[in-house]
Scaffold this active site. Structure first.
Site, PDB file in Angstrom:
ATOM      1  N   ASP A  44       5.983  -3.443   6.694  1.00 57.57           N
ATOM      2  CA  ASP A  44       4.788  -3.615   7.295  1.00 57.57           C
ATOM      3  C   ASP A  44       4.778  -5.144   7.670  1.00 57.57           C
ATOM      4  OD1 ASP A  44       2.424  -1.411   5.925  1.00 57.57           O
ATOM      5  OD2 ASP A  44       4.270  -1.419   5.037  1.00 57.57           O
ATOM      6  N   GLU A  67      -3.390  -5.729  10.858  1.00 52.02           N
ATOM      7  CA  GLU A  67      -3.693  -5.118   9.366  1.00 52.02           C
ATOM      8  C   GLU A  67      -3.322  -6.249   8.314  1.00 52.02           C
ATOM      9  OE1 GLU A  67      -2.520  -1.352   7.998  1.00 52.02           O
ATOM     10  OE2 GLU A  67      -3.403  -1.754   5.846  1.00 52.02           O
ATOM     11  N   ASP A 118      -1.489  -2.016  14.066  1.00 44.47           N
ATOM     12  CA  ASP A 118      -1.268  -1.656  12.668  1.00 44.47           C
ATOM     13  C   ASP A 118       0.271  -1.543  12.625  1.00 44.47           C
ATOM     14  OD1 ASP A 118      -1.139  -0.404  10.305  1.00 44.47           O
ATOM     15  OD2 ASP A 118      -2.762   1.086  10.750  1.00 44.47           O
ATOM     16  N   ILE A 120       2.357  -0.587  10.315  1.00 42.58           N
ATOM     17  CA  ILE A 120       2.723   0.649   9.850  1.00 42.58           C
ATOM     18  C   ILE A 120       1.564   1.250   9.437  1.00 42.58           C
ATOM     19  CG2 ILE A 120       3.580   2.098   8.055  1.00 42.58           C
ATOM     20  CD1 ILE A 120       6.203   0.033   7.617  1.00 42.58           C
ATOM     21  N   ASP A 121       1.212   2.410  10.151  1.00 39.92           N
ATOM     22  CA  ASP A 121       0.128   3.417   9.999  1.00 39.92           C
ATOM     23  C   ASP A 121       0.561   4.387   9.311  1.00 39.92           C
ATOM     24  OD1 ASP A 121      -2.887   4.195  10.031  1.00 39.92           O
ATOM     25  OD2 ASP A 121      -1.981   5.435  11.316  1.00 39.92           O
ATOM     26  N   THR A 123       1.247   4.083   5.644  1.00 42.25           N
ATOM     27  CA  THR A 123       2.313   3.365   4.921  1.00 42.25           C
ATOM     28  C   THR A 123       2.855   4.336   3.566  1.00 42.25           C
ATOM     29  OG1 THR A 123       1.153   1.541   5.373  1.00 42.25           O
ATOM     30  CG2 THR A 123       2.795   1.328   3.145  1.00 42.25           C
ATOM     31  N   ASP A 263      -6.592   1.550  12.780  1.00 39.35           N
ATOM     32  CA  ASP A 263      -6.060   2.806  12.546  1.00 39.35           C
ATOM     33  C   ASP A 263      -6.575   3.945  13.497  1.00 39.35           C
ATOM     34  OD1 ASP A 263      -5.036   2.525  10.030  1.00 39.35           O
ATOM     35  OD2 ASP A 263      -7.112   2.488   9.075  1.00 39.35           O
TER      36      ASP A 263
HETATM   37  N1  LIG Z   1     -10.589   6.233   1.555  1.00 40.07           N
HETATM   38  C1  LIG Z   1     -10.100   6.267   2.710  1.00 40.07           C
HETATM   39  N2  LIG Z   1     -10.829   7.104   3.559  1.00 40.07           N
HETATM   40  C2  LIG Z   1     -10.312   7.047   4.913  1.00 40.07           C
HETATM   41  N3  LIG Z   1      -9.079   6.354   5.442  1.00 40.07           N
HETATM   42  C3  LIG Z   1      -8.535   5.589   4.397  1.00 40.07           C
HETATM   43  C4  LIG Z   1      -8.895   5.501   3.210  1.00 40.07           C
HETATM   44  N4  LIG Z   1      -8.143   4.595   2.453  1.00 40.07           N
HETATM   45  C5  LIG Z   1      -7.020   4.029   3.348  1.00 40.07           C
HETATM   46  N5  LIG Z   1      -7.537   4.620   4.446  1.00 40.07           N
HETATM   47  C6  LIG Z   1      -6.819   4.471   5.689  1.00 40.07           C
HETATM   48  O1  LIG Z   1      -5.860   5.580   6.016  1.00 40.07           O
HETATM   49  C7  LIG Z   1      -4.657   5.257   6.689  1.00 40.07           C
HETATM   50  C8  LIG Z   1      -3.683   6.360   6.809  1.00 40.07           C
HETATM   51  O2  LIG Z   1      -4.371   7.334   7.189  1.00 40.07           O
HETATM   52  P1  LIG Z   1      -3.558   8.473   7.432  1.00 40.07           P
HETATM   53  O3  LIG Z   1      -4.360   9.584   8.178  1.00 40.07           O
HETATM   54  O4  LIG Z   1      -2.261   8.336   7.797  1.00 40.07           O
HETATM   55  O5  LIG Z   1      -3.689   9.211   6.033  1.00 40.07           O
HETATM   56  S1  LIG Z   1      -2.442   9.747   5.269  1.00 40.07           S
HETATM   57  O6  LIG Z   1      -1.313   8.919   5.103  1.00 40.07           O
HETATM   58  O7  LIG Z   1      -2.037  11.001   5.909  1.00 40.07           O
HETATM   59  O8  LIG Z   1      -3.095  10.226   4.045  1.00 40.07           O
HETATM   60  C9  LIG Z   1      -4.170   3.926   6.102  1.00 40.07           C
HETATM   61  O9  LIG Z   1      -3.724   3.220   6.845  1.00 40.07           O
HETATM   62  P2  LIG Z   1      -2.527   2.408   6.453  1.00 40.07           P
HETATM   63  O10 LIG Z   1      -2.868   1.355   5.476  1.00 40.07           O
HETATM   64  O11 LIG Z   1      -2.174   1.564   7.797  1.00 40.07           O
HETATM   65  O12 LIG Z   1      -1.489   3.099   6.035  1.00 40.07           O
HETATM   66  C10 LIG Z   1      -5.610   3.258   5.700  1.00 40.07           C
HETATM   67  O13 LIG Z   1      -6.465   2.257   6.600  1.00 40.07           O
HETATM   68 MG   LIG Z   2      -3.288   2.368   9.149  1.00 39.53          MG
HETATM   69 MG   LIG Z   3      -0.887   0.005   8.120  1.00 38.87          MG
HETATM   70 MG   LIG Z   4      -2.537  -0.361   4.994  1.00 33.65          MG
END
Ligand SMILES: Nc1ncnc2c1ncn2[C@@H]1O[C@H](COP(=O)(O)OS(=O)(=O)O)[C@@H](OP(=O)(O)O)[C@H]1O
Ligand SMILES: [Mg+2]
Ligand SMILES: [Mg+2]
Ligand SMILES: [Mg+2]
Length: 318
Positions: A44, A67, A118, A120-121, A123, A263
């Site tokens: 990241d 991020e 982002d 790494i979206d 993570t 995101d």
């Molecule tokens: N509670 C809650 N509700 C909604 N979204 C949240 C929540 N917590 C975290 N995040 C954010 O979700 C990002 C990842 O989303 P994804 O759709 O990839 O989710 S998943 O990995 O399939 O679960 C993730 O992005 P990254 O941190 O860049 O991975 C977060 O920003």
């Molecule tokens: Mg993200």
């Molecule tokens: Mg990220």
């Molecule tokens: Mg993150």
């Protein structure tokens, strides 16, 4: 106005960042924990460093809203050294101090013209060896103008791994292999394409409301099981006509959660330019230039457009 240079700089940065992420992932990355308990890895940080360096060199006037930031890393010499080691694969003379400074270029403010990224979206997906995305977007006047999304683990029709999605406002959306080759223009699922009338949702149950999402999908007439996938790759699946709907409804466990612009910005323009529609769960458009978090919006609905109002209605009734 033309965004040719912005598009090319973002594409090159996303491809370099994707290379770094794949290199880290081959070594089975470990997660560090952020203050909010969410995971972050050396990838990241390395990805954000490379992207900020490239954007800042090409467009020094533009603010960057990323991020991550380097505060924790600056007090952890060992981790910073690891990040620097990976950045050096692409920028051989990079120093730890420079790497931390590049990451902190992403501490800019929203407003006017700025970039959001982002590194790494998804993570959690990255750590699980599943899907993730490197997402970069240019925002101007509250609207996304350019979006680039690299999905290094996403398979193309050819079977090759690594997809690059690109969109410029008013110019359509495309997909190609990260390794290069044919550029294909994208189109969402047509109204009569029954076979692709399926929906996508997050892997992590805590990032949405899977039971309500499935109930709404059923009410709209979807019969197939959802496809669960991490990251903004879900937007790529809708844009390329492999699903007609992506729903992300507030989790009952975190009702106060608000979505971050990084995101959704890159993914949203890719879907819109492929002919689809993106709103919050109440049908409001997403304000990408107002703040890092979209405080007045809840839930995300992404569709091929033709089914959007039906989905919003089913949501209201649910
Ligand atoms: N509670 C809650 N509700 C909604 N979204 C949240 C929540 N917590 C975290 N995040 C954010 O979700 C990002 C990842 O989303 P994804 O759709 O990839 O989710 S998943 O990995 O399939 O679960 C993730 O992005 P990254 O941190 O860049 O991975 C977060 O920003
Ligand atoms: Mg993200
Ligand atoms: Mg990220
Ligand atoms: Mg993150």
């Amino acid at each position: 106005m033309s965004y040719e240079r912005e598009k090319q700089v973002a594409i090159d940065a996303a491809i370099a960042a994707a290379k770094l992420c794949q290199e880290v992932r081959r070594e089975i990355p470990v997660a560090m924990e952020k203050i909010d308990k969410s995971p972050v890895t050396v990838a990241d940080y390395g990805s954000q460093a490379l992207i900020c360096k490239a954007l800042n060199a090409a467009f020094p006037e533009d603010a960057i809203v990323g991020e991550e930031d380097a505060t924790d890393l600056r007090s952890n010499a060992e981790q910073l050294q690891k990040v620097t080691h990976h950045v050096q694969s692409l920028v051989p003379d990079a120093t730890p101090e420079q790497v931390a400074d590049w990451i902190d270029c992403g501490n800019g403010d929203v407003g006017g013209r700025f970039w959001t990224l982002d590194p790494i979206d998804g993570t959690k997906g990255f750590l699980r060896q599943d899907q993730y995305a490197v997402a970069i977007a240019l925002i101007e006047d509250n609207e996304v103008k350019v979006g680039v999304m690299a999905c290094p683990a996403l398979k193309l029709e050819s079977g090759e791994e690594g997809a690059l999605f690109v969109a410029v406002r008013g110019e359509g959306a495309t997909m190609q292999a990260i390794s290069g080759g044919t550029v294909r223009s994208l189109q969402v699922v047509a109204a009569d394409d029954v076979e692709n009338m399926r929906f996508v949702e997050s892997v992590e149950a805590s990032h949405g409301d899977q039971s309500r999402q499935n109930a709404v999908a059923k009410a709209v007439g979807f019969t197939a099981e959802s496809r669960r996938m991490d990251s903004q790759a879900k937007y790529g699946i809708v844009a390329s006509g492999q699903a007609a709907l992506y729903m992300r409804l507030p989790s009952p466990k975190t009702p106060d959660y608000r979505e971050n612009i990084w995101d959704h910005a890159a993914g949203a323009i890719v879907v819109e330019e492929a002919g689809g529609r993106v709103t919050d769960m109440h049908g409001n458009s997403l304000p990408f230039g107002m703040g890092k978090k979209m405080v007045n919006n809840q839930g995300i609905v992404v569709s091929n457009g033709t089914i959007h109002d039906t989905v919003l209605k089913a949501l209201q009734d649910s």
